[in-house]
Write an enzyme that holds these catalytic residues in place. Structure first.
Site, mmCIF file in Angstrom:
data_model
loop_
_atom_site.group_PDB
_atom_site.id
_atom_site.type_symbol
_atom_site.label_atom_id
_atom_site.label_comp_id
_atom_site.label_asym_id
_atom_site.label_seq_id
_atom_site.Cartn_x
_atom_site.Cartn_y
_atom_site.Cartn_z
ATOM 1 N N CYS A 29 -0.543 4.308 2.551
ATOM 2 C CA CYS A 29 -0.487 4.187 4.010
ATOM 3 C C CYS A 29 -0.190 2.737 4.378
ATOM 4 O O CYS A 29 0.942 2.327 4.372
ATOM 5 C CB CYS A 29 -1.750 4.710 4.673
ATOM 6 S SG CYS A 29 -3.298 4.259 3.892
ATOM 7 N N SER A 30 -1.211 1.959 4.647
ATOM 8 C CA SER A 30 -0.936 0.560 4.997
ATOM 9 C C SER A 30 -2.197 -0.260 4.852
ATOM 10 O O SER A 30 -2.467 -1.131 5.668
ATOM 11 C CB SER A 30 -0.429 0.459 6.417
ATOM 12 O OG SER A 30 -1.452 0.906 7.267
ATOM 13 N N CYS A 31 -2.996 0.031 3.826
ATOM 14 C CA CYS A 31 -4.192 -0.771 3.587
ATOM 15 C C CYS A 31 -3.767 -2.226 3.464
ATOM 16 O O CYS A 31 -2.789 -2.542 2.789
ATOM 17 C CB CYS A 31 -4.893 -0.312 2.312
ATOM 18 S SG CYS A 31 -5.471 1.391 2.430
ATOM 19 N N CYS A 51 0.897 -1.151 0.000
ATOM 20 C CA CYS A 51 0.000 0.000 0.000
ATOM 21 C C CYS A 51 0.933 1.197 0.000
ATOM 22 O O CYS A 51 1.563 1.491 1.007
ATOM 23 C CB CYS A 51 -0.901 0.041 1.219
ATOM 24 S SG CYS A 51 -1.815 1.594 1.333
#
Lengths: 222, 127
Positions: free
Chosen positions: A125-127, A122
């Protein structure tokens, strides 16, 4: 006064008798103060349900983890109809095993083959596909991974100890708030005799992100 | 849909690769390092479930917060992730008019005072 406090006090710049006075009081650090302020505000507005928070924390800390994704992969390896469904409509196929998302995201499963290796990132961000993999590891959330998975996937795989056969291409999939990817790794050779549950034990978290491969060593020990 | 498909670039020069930082990795790390991280995580999920914001709004705010932190010099190695999460949550709560920065500051000070007035080891509560 316990030993810890003695140690902390002895580190103070001036070990005068005043330090004992300080240690009679509590201290919250900046982060704790921000979290408490936030919770107080939400409580005043009626948006804080401590019981619900505890349930969420327990769920993500103890119940949801890569073992869910491993079950999905093992089912796909042993059931071609399920695998077809998974590749066509991952959200529904995964939900049929009882793993459903809270954020309404759409799941997409990408299949590793002899020609293609898939890797998920991602970049923003950090999906991450929580319902099947739990919460992401630190490296997944780090800027070097987010940037390098796209710019240098071969180098990233090498850092994870993976060298792909010559000629195999790499596809990198960028997760978003709406779409989460899960890699369906290739079933290791000579594991056809294993049960679905035994196969699930070979499926590592990283193999479903694409920074690892199923661990055939576990198969040998079965 | 915004999936980017990037083919590996086997011809990338060694010079470029040398400048890229290593990926920080730990094996078998806990899901949360500290209890407050679990709390802010659950708060966001809970507010989303209560319909305060959509998950897309959340992801957008979080990624903006992370970009801002990087601009301010955070090497962003994953260890500051939940601090960004906390900042994003504060921002979104203000954006959604659940409260304003002044209220948060006031509560922040109140908790600080409460802690200082609480004997060590006792639970800290607001008056």
């Amino acid at each position: 006064m316990n030993n810890n406090e003695t140690t902390a006090a002895s580190k103070a710049s001036k070990p005068t008798h005043e330090h004992t006075h300080d240690h009679e009081h509590s201290h919250l650090d900046e982060t704790e103060l921000r979290v408490r302020a936030l919770k107080s505000l939400l409580s005043e507005k009626g948006y804080l349900d401590p019981e619900a928070l505890n349930v969420l924390i327990d769920t993500y800390q103890h119940q949801v983890g890569p073992q869910n994704g491993a079950r999905v992969v093992a089912r796909a390896w042993t059931d071609s109809t399920f695998k077809q469904w998974l590749l066509e409509d991952a959200s529904a196929a995964i939900a049929s095993l009882g793993f459903t998302g809270r954020q309404g995201e759409h799941m997409v499963v990408v299949e590793n083959t002899s020609d293609v290796h898939n890797m998920v990132v991602c970049t923003l961000c950090s999906c991450y596909p929580w319902p099947v993999l739990g919460l992401p590891p630190s490296w997944y959330k780090s800027a070097p991974y987010r940037a390098r998975a796209v710019s240098d996937p071969v180098g990233v795989l090498a850092e994870f100890g993976i060298t792909l056969p010559t000629g195999k291409s790499i596809s990198v999939w960028d997760s978003t708030a709406e779409v989460r990817y899960l890699v369906l790794p290739e079933q290791p050779a000579n594991t056809e005799h294993l049960s679905e549950q035994q196969l699930g034990e070979l499926v590592t978290r990283n193999s479903m992100i694409g920074t690892g491969l199923p661990d055939p060593a576990s198969a040998v020990s079965q | 849909m915004t999936n980017n498909s990037a083919k590996s670039n086997l011809t990338a020069t060694a010079d470029v690769l040398r400048e890229l930082p290593d990926i920080p990795r730990r094996d078998n790390e806990p899901v949360f390092d500290e209890p407050w991280q679990a709390e802010v995580f659950a708060l966001s999920l809970s507010l989303h479930e209560q319909g305060v914001f959509t998950w897309t709004e959340w992801a957008h705010t979080l990624s903006s917060t992370i970009k801002e932190a990087q601009r301010d010099g955070d090497p962003d190695l994953g260890n500051t992730y939940y601090l960004h999460w906390l900042s994003a949550l504060e921002q979104l709560i203000i954006d959604k008019n659940l409260g304003d920065a002044a209220q948060l500051n006031k509560l922040h000070k109140a908790w600080d005072t409460a802690a200082r007035n609480t004997a060590h080891g006792l639970p800290i509560t607001l008056p």
